[in-house]
Design a protein around this motif. Structure first.
Motif, PDB file in Angstrom:
ATOM      1  N   GLU A 217       0.647  -1.346   0.018  1.00 12.05           N
ATOM      2  CA  GLU A 217      -0.121  -0.064  -0.111  1.00 12.05           C
ATOM      3  C   GLU A 217       0.688   1.097  -0.035  1.00 12.05           C
ATOM      4  O   GLU A 217       0.314   2.350  -0.784  1.00 12.05           O
ATOM      5  N   LYS A 248       2.161  10.273 -10.600  1.00 13.53           N
ATOM      6  CA  LYS A 248       1.196   8.981 -10.441  1.00 13.53           C
ATOM      7  C   LYS A 248       1.830   7.782 -10.100  1.00 13.53           C
ATOM      8  O   LYS A 248       1.717   6.787 -10.746  1.00 13.53           O
ATOM      9  N   THR A 250       1.989   6.327  -7.076  1.00 20.78           N
ATOM     10  CA  THR A 250       1.270   5.524  -5.690  1.00 20.78           C
ATOM     11  C   THR A 250       0.850   4.105  -6.218  1.00 20.78           C
ATOM     12  O   THR A 250       0.334   3.832  -7.399  1.00 20.78           O
ATOM     13  N   ALA A 252      -2.271   3.148  -5.625  1.00 23.87           N
ATOM     14  CA  ALA A 252      -3.685   3.421  -6.270  1.00 23.87           C
ATOM     15  C   ALA A 252      -3.575   3.940  -7.709  1.00 23.87           C
ATOM     16  O   ALA A 252      -4.344   3.640  -8.446  1.00 23.87           O
ATOM     17  N   ASP A 253      -2.412   4.637  -7.708  1.00 23.45           N
ATOM     18  CA  ASP A 253      -2.740   5.191  -9.342  1.00 23.45           C
ATOM     19  C   ASP A 253      -2.054   4.246 -10.292  1.00 23.45           C
ATOM     20  O   ASP A 253      -2.863   4.076 -11.357  1.00 23.45           O
ATOM     21  N   LYS A 255      -2.394   1.165 -10.053  1.00 21.91           N
ATOM     22  CA  LYS A 255      -3.613   0.003 -10.125  1.00 21.91           C
ATOM     23  C   LYS A 255      -4.640   0.493 -11.114  1.00 21.91           C
ATOM     24  O   LYS A 255      -5.268  -0.109 -11.934  1.00 21.91           O
ATOM     25  N   LYS A 256      -4.752   1.756 -10.936  1.00 24.26           N
ATOM     26  CA  LYS A 256      -5.895   2.457 -11.823  1.00 24.26           C
ATOM     27  C   LYS A 256      -5.455   2.626 -13.173  1.00 24.26           C
ATOM     28  O   LYS A 256      -6.475   2.348 -14.053  1.00 24.26           O
ATOM     29  N   GLN A 257      -4.350   2.558 -13.431  1.00 28.52           N
ATOM     30  CA  GLN A 257      -3.786   2.743 -14.564  1.00 28.52           C
ATOM     31  C   GLN A 257      -3.658   1.054 -15.354  1.00 28.52           C
ATOM     32  O   GLN A 257      -2.964   0.808 -16.278  1.00 28.52           O
ATOM     33  N   HIS A 258      -4.073   0.111 -14.428  1.00 27.01           N
ATOM     34  CA  HIS A 258      -3.866  -1.031 -14.908  1.00 27.01           C
ATOM     35  C   HIS A 258      -2.129  -1.637 -15.089  1.00 27.01           C
ATOM     36  O   HIS A 258      -2.035  -2.533 -16.147  1.00 27.01           O
TER      37      HIS A 258
END
Length: 317
Positions: A217, A248, A250, A252-253, A255-258
């Protein structure tokens, strides 16, 4: 315990709690209610701070000196079964890159990963986790051995980047990393990658190609560090926080961008605040991923891995 700048309110409350407990132990005064109030406030303060971390604060947490390093994870997962292997069979043994065989339960794995030091002496010994070409060639040698015997690979990433010295370039740093990326895409055994600290530049990519890539995390993964980005764009490190947001980087970033497959949740306060829980979560993630991947044939593994990376960065207008 060391505290980061944004953790100072936590430090103050923990000191208050320690003093409160001490007063209760050394006198007849009942301070239990006061201690409970401080504990309650401490828990809430931790939740408020760690729930709203900025990208730069996560970068700071990923570098926390008390954070567990690669060998800590390997020893916690494997116990006495871990056998470290050395050398690239060409130049020397790179201490910044560790690797070897170990068992999680009854399943054997080949572990590779960057290793940082705990103090000045060991940091110099480990070259601050910055591997030379021979480190990447050692990792590749071990991964090819794992392929030969049908053993899955687990890679732990924690590096500020590959070593940028002249001697590293003379021995082919770029070629070593590129060769690893190529060979890992077509390795015929499952590869599970876990970013446990810093994941910077080609130094991370050199062992970062996997069927499943996870980030803890409070880690980061990027082509460049915030400080280096700031120094290039603004000629100063003062804008590192702004750079961290823009990159970008982190979990979370990503994961969001795959670009990664999952985020491994850390205990409140970071991986170093509760090591046992962190190790347990990482173990469960590795085992569950392997249970999925072992069902695939070598050909299916390679095809899915190549398709996964070929699809990265593709956007439809």
């Amino acid at each position: 315990m060391e505290y980061l700048d944004f953790e100072l309110p936590i430090k103050e409350l923990e000191e208050q709690l320690d003093k409160c407990v001490l007063i209760g132990n050394e006198s007849d005064v009942d301070v239990s209610d006061t201690c409970k109030q401080i504990e309650k406030k401490l828990i809430q303060t931790k939740k408020d701070i760690y729930k709203n971390l900025t990208a730069w604060q996560r970068v700071q947490l990923s570098r926390h000196p008390s954070r567990p390093y690669t060998l800590d994870y390997v020893r916690a997962l494997c116990g006495d079964t871990f056998l470290e292997l050395h050398g690239d069979r060409t130049v020397k043994d790179d201490k910044a890159m560790i690797g070897g065989l170990g068992k999680i339960g009854d399943q054997s794995f080949m572990f590779v990963g960057q290793q940082k030091g705990y103090n000045t002496k060991t940091r110099q010994y480990r070259n601050f986790g910055m591997a030379n070409p021979e480190g990447y060639r050692k990792a590749l040698r071990l991964m090819k051995s794992a392929e030969k015997f049908g053993i899955p690979v687990v890679a732990f990433i924690d590096t500020p980047g590959a070593y940028p010295g002249i001697e590293a370039e003379e021995r082919g740093q770029g070629e070593a990393i590129a060769r690893n990326i190529l060979e890992m895409t077509r390795l015929k055994v499952p590869i599970i990658v876990v970013i446990v600290g810093e994941g910077a530049s080609g130094g991370a990519l050199g062992i970062g190609v996997g069927d499943r890539v996870f980030m803890l995390e409070n880690t980061w993964y990027s082509v460049i560090s915030p400080e280096s980005c700031s120094s290039i764009l603004w000629r100063s490190w003062e804008f590192k926080e702004r750079a961290a947001d823009a990159l970008k980087l982190t979990a979370a970033d990503m994961k969001k961008q795959h670009l990664v497959d999952g985020i491994i949740k850390e205990p409140l306060g970071g991986a170093h605040s509760d090591r046992d829980t962190t190790f347990k979560t990482v173990r469960e993630t590795i085992i569950s991923s392997y249970e999925e991947l072992k069902k695939l044939s070598p050909e299916e593994l390679v095809k899915e891995r190549m398709d996964k990376y070929a699809n990265m960065g593709v956007f439809k207008g």
